[in-house]
Design a protein around this motif. Structure first.
Motif, mmCIF file in Angstrom:
data_model
loop_
_atom_site.group_PDB
_atom_site.id
_atom_site.type_symbol
_atom_site.label_atom_id
_atom_site.label_comp_id
_atom_site.label_asym_id
_atom_site.label_seq_id
_atom_site.Cartn_x
_atom_site.Cartn_y
_atom_site.Cartn_z
ATOM 1 N N VAL A 1 0.834 -1.201 0.000
ATOM 2 C CA VAL A 1 0.000 0.000 0.000
ATOM 3 C C VAL A 1 0.871 1.254 0.000
ATOM 4 O O VAL A 1 0.621 2.205 -0.757
ATOM 5 C CB VAL A 1 -0.949 0.007 1.219
ATOM 6 N N ARG A 2 1.904 1.253 0.822
ATOM 7 C CA ARG A 2 2.792 2.422 0.895
ATOM 8 C C ARG A 2 3.497 2.674 -0.433
ATOM 9 O O ARG A 2 3.569 3.820 -0.916
ATOM 10 C CB ARG A 2 3.828 2.210 2.006
ATOM 11 N N VAL A 3 4.007 1.610 -1.031
ATOM 12 C CA VAL A 3 4.741 1.754 -2.292
ATOM 13 C C VAL A 3 3.812 2.181 -3.426
ATOM 14 O O VAL A 3 4.183 3.014 -4.261
ATOM 15 C CB VAL A 3 5.478 0.441 -2.629
ATOM 16 N N ASN A 4 2.601 1.641 -3.471
ATOM 17 C CA ASN A 4 1.647 2.065 -4.506
ATOM 18 C C ASN A 4 1.343 3.558 -4.388
ATOM 19 O O ASN A 4 1.264 4.274 -5.397
ATOM 20 C CB ASN A 4 0.352 1.260 -4.398
ATOM 21 N N ASN A 5 1.160 4.023 -3.162
ATOM 22 C CA ASN A 5 0.908 5.454 -2.962
ATOM 23 C C ASN A 5 2.140 6.281 -3.283
ATOM 24 O O ASN A 5 2.033 7.363 -3.866
ATOM 25 C CB ASN A 5 0.458 5.705 -1.521
ATOM 26 N N ALA A 6 3.305 5.771 -2.919
ATOM 27 C CA ALA A 6 4.550 6.476 -3.228
ATOM 28 C C ALA A 6 4.719 6.632 -4.738
ATOM 29 O O ALA A 6 5.105 7.705 -5.231
ATOM 30 C CB ALA A 6 5.739 5.718 -2.639
ATOM 31 N N GLU A 7 4.424 5.581 -5.470
ATOM 32 C CA GLU A 7 4.540 5.632 -6.935
ATOM 33 C C GLU A 7 3.619 6.700 -7.516
ATOM 34 O O GLU A 7 4.006 7.450 -8.421
ATOM 35 C CB GLU A 7 4.209 4.268 -7.519
ATOM 36 N N MET A 8 2.384 6.784 -7.003
ATOM 37 C CA MET A 8 1.444 7.783 -7.507
ATOM 38 C C MET A 8 1.944 9.199 -7.234
ATOM 39 O O MET A 8 1.857 10.077 -8.096
ATOM 40 C CB MET A 8 0.070 7.573 -6.873
ATOM 41 N N ILE A 9 2.481 9.407 -6.028
ATOM 42 C CA ILE A 9 2.966 10.747 -5.666
ATOM 43 C C ILE A 9 4.184 11.124 -6.501
ATOM 44 O O ILE A 9 4.287 12.244 -7.010
ATOM 45 C CB ILE A 9 3.307 10.808 -4.161
ATOM 46 N N LEU A 10 5.108 10.192 -6.666
ATOM 47 C CA LEU A 10 6.312 10.461 -7.453
ATOM 48 C C LEU A 10 5.969 10.777 -8.908
ATOM 49 O O LEU A 10 6.533 11.698 -9.508
ATOM 50 C CB LEU A 10 7.264 9.256 -7.399
ATOM 51 N N SER A 11 5.026 10.015 -9.475
ATOM 52 C CA SER A 11 4.689 10.201 -10.883
ATOM 53 C C SER A 11 3.915 11.493 -11.118
ATOM 54 O O SER A 11 3.888 12.015 -12.234
ATOM 55 C CB SER A 11 3.865 9.014 -11.400
ATOM 56 N N ALA A 12 3.296 12.033 -10.047
ATOM 57 C CA ALA A 12 2.560 13.298 -10.177
ATOM 58 C C ALA A 12 3.497 14.499 -10.154
ATOM 59 O O ALA A 12 3.141 15.584 -10.621
ATOM 60 C CB ALA A 12 1.530 13.420 -9.066
ATOM 61 N N GLY A 13 4.708 14.328 -9.604
ATOM 62 C CA GLY A 13 5.678 15.413 -9.549
ATOM 63 C C GLY A 13 5.512 16.307 -8.333
ATOM 64 O O GLY A 13 4.499 16.243 -7.629
ATOM 65 N N GLY A 14 6.520 17.129 -8.084
ATOM 66 C CA GLY A 14 6.448 18.105 -6.994
ATOM 67 C C GLY A 14 7.144 17.676 -5.721
ATOM 68 O O GLY A 14 7.282 18.481 -4.789
ATOM 69 N N PHE A 15 7.560 16.401 -5.607
ATOM 70 C CA PHE A 15 8.243 15.906 -4.413
ATOM 71 C C PHE A 15 9.435 15.070 -4.826
ATOM 72 O O PHE A 15 9.413 14.389 -5.858
ATOM 73 C CB PHE A 15 7.295 15.032 -3.568
ATOM 74 N N ASN A 16 10.488 15.107 -3.977
ATOM 75 C CA ASN A 16 11.630 14.234 -4.250
ATOM 76 C C ASN A 16 11.444 12.911 -3.514
ATOM 77 O O ASN A 16 10.494 12.725 -2.745
ATOM 78 C CB ASN A 16 12.952 14.921 -3.872
ATOM 79 N N VAL A 17 12.372 11.987 -3.726
ATOM 80 C CA VAL A 17 12.252 10.636 -3.169
ATOM 81 C C VAL A 17 12.224 10.665 -1.644
ATOM 82 O O VAL A 17 11.441 9.953 -1.008
ATOM 83 C CB VAL A 17 13.393 9.731 -3.685
ATOM 84 N N SER A 18 13.070 11.494 -1.033
ATOM 85 C CA SER A 18 13.124 11.563 0.433
ATOM 86 C C SER A 18 11.804 12.052 1.013
ATOM 87 O O SER A 18 11.313 11.520 2.020
ATOM 88 C CB SER A 18 14.252 12.503 0.874
ATOM 89 N N GLU A 19 11.221 13.061 0.375
ATOM 90 C CA GLU A 19 9.959 13.607 0.868
ATOM 91 C C GLU A 19 8.823 12.583 0.744
ATOM 92 O O GLU A 19 7.996 12.442 1.650
ATOM 93 C CB GLU A 19 9.610 14.872 0.081
ATOM 94 N N VAL A 20 8.833 11.851 -0.360
ATOM 95 C CA VAL A 20 7.788 10.848 -0.573
ATOM 96 C C VAL A 20 7.943 9.696 0.410
ATOM 97 O O VAL A 20 6.960 9.178 0.944
ATOM 98 C CB VAL A 20 7.808 10.341 -2.029
#
Length: 259
Positions: A211-230
């Motif tokens: 669940v965490r990784v699926n949400n992380a992928e969505m946030i990363l692909s939307a842009g606006g955050f770096n890996v550490s923030e996500v």
């Protein structure tokens, strides 16, 4: 049942009939190039699909895919009342058939019946945007039928496991332990762990990471955050650990998902 091939189907209903048959009602023999999904509410009828006779009665669902040779006639002593949907899938020459037998017994659930009645009201009322709304309702009907067919092959989740899954999805960014989850459903943590694995094929931790990784992928692909923030947003306080978990689940590092 492989449900993935049905995920992107969008139905286009071109004919809907609240069919209250007279004693001499019949459909002449013809080759159909559409899907026919008919729900029998009352009475009885004989359908002939590709030359084979099927007697349908109240509580049955008939499905004839494109390419079927179809004919039908109602029982004179007990005329059929049915709801019939004729439809295509949106897109060029989509060949996918629904995974139903020609006749399915006992399709009727309260939810499906209510959906069909709502569809009927929308279709007959023809208010602005009625096609959009009716398409959405019919897609929900198909979803419910597919879910029932899937659960015939895959046992329905234990309600306690379902509750734990919902809690994880609502609180995935928090530090949730299996003891917290077990307390929420009144179970021993060890027993919950076994029950969860039996129902889902995953441990609670594996499901949490998914669940965490699926949400992380969505946030990363939307842009606006770096890996550490996500990583922090999704409940990981160690970026390196997050990256390893992400790659193990997705097969590529989180940096590849960055927009």
């Amino acid at each position: 049942m492989d449900t993935s091939k049905y995920e992107n189907l969008v139905p286009k209903v071109f004919l809907f009939v609240d069919r209250r048959c007279f004693p001499d009602w019949e459909i002449g023999r013809s080759l159909i190039d559409f899907h026919d999904l008919t729900f029998i509410l009352e009475g009885q009828a004989d359908y002939y699909i590709n030359g084979e006779k099927f007697t349908v009665k109240a509580g049955d669902m008939l499905y004839a895919p494109p390419g079927s040779i179809r004919e039908a006639r109602t029982c004179k002593e007990s005329p059929m009342h049915s709801y019939a949907f004729n439809f295509f899938w949106e897109g060029p020459d989509n060949p996918i058939r629904l995974p139903f037998e020609t006749v399915t017994r006992n399709w009727r659930t309260k939810e499906i019946l209510e959906d069909i009645r709502e569809f009927s009201h929308v279709w007959m009322g023809k208010q602005p945007l009625y096609r959009m709304k009716s398409r959405a309702i019919f897609q929900l009907i198909v979803y419910r039928l597919l879910s029932i067919a899937h659960h015939h092959q895959t046992p329905i989740l234990d309600p306690r496991v379902h509750k734990v899954m919902a809690y994880i999805m609502d609180h995935y960014a928090e530090d949730v332990t299996i003891a917290d989850l077990a307390q929420g459903v009144g179970l021993n943590p060890v027993y919950l762990g076994k029950l969860f694995k039996q129902n889902t094929g995953l441990t609670c931790k594996e499901f949490m990471n998914k669940v965490r990784v699926n949400n992380a992928e969505m946030i990363l692909s939307a842009g606006g955050f770096n890996v550490s923030e996500v990583a922090e947003h999704c409940g990981y306080h160690d970026v390196a650990y997050f990256s390893n978990v992400f790659k193990n689940i997705k097969g590529y590092p989180p940096s590849s998902a960055l927009k």
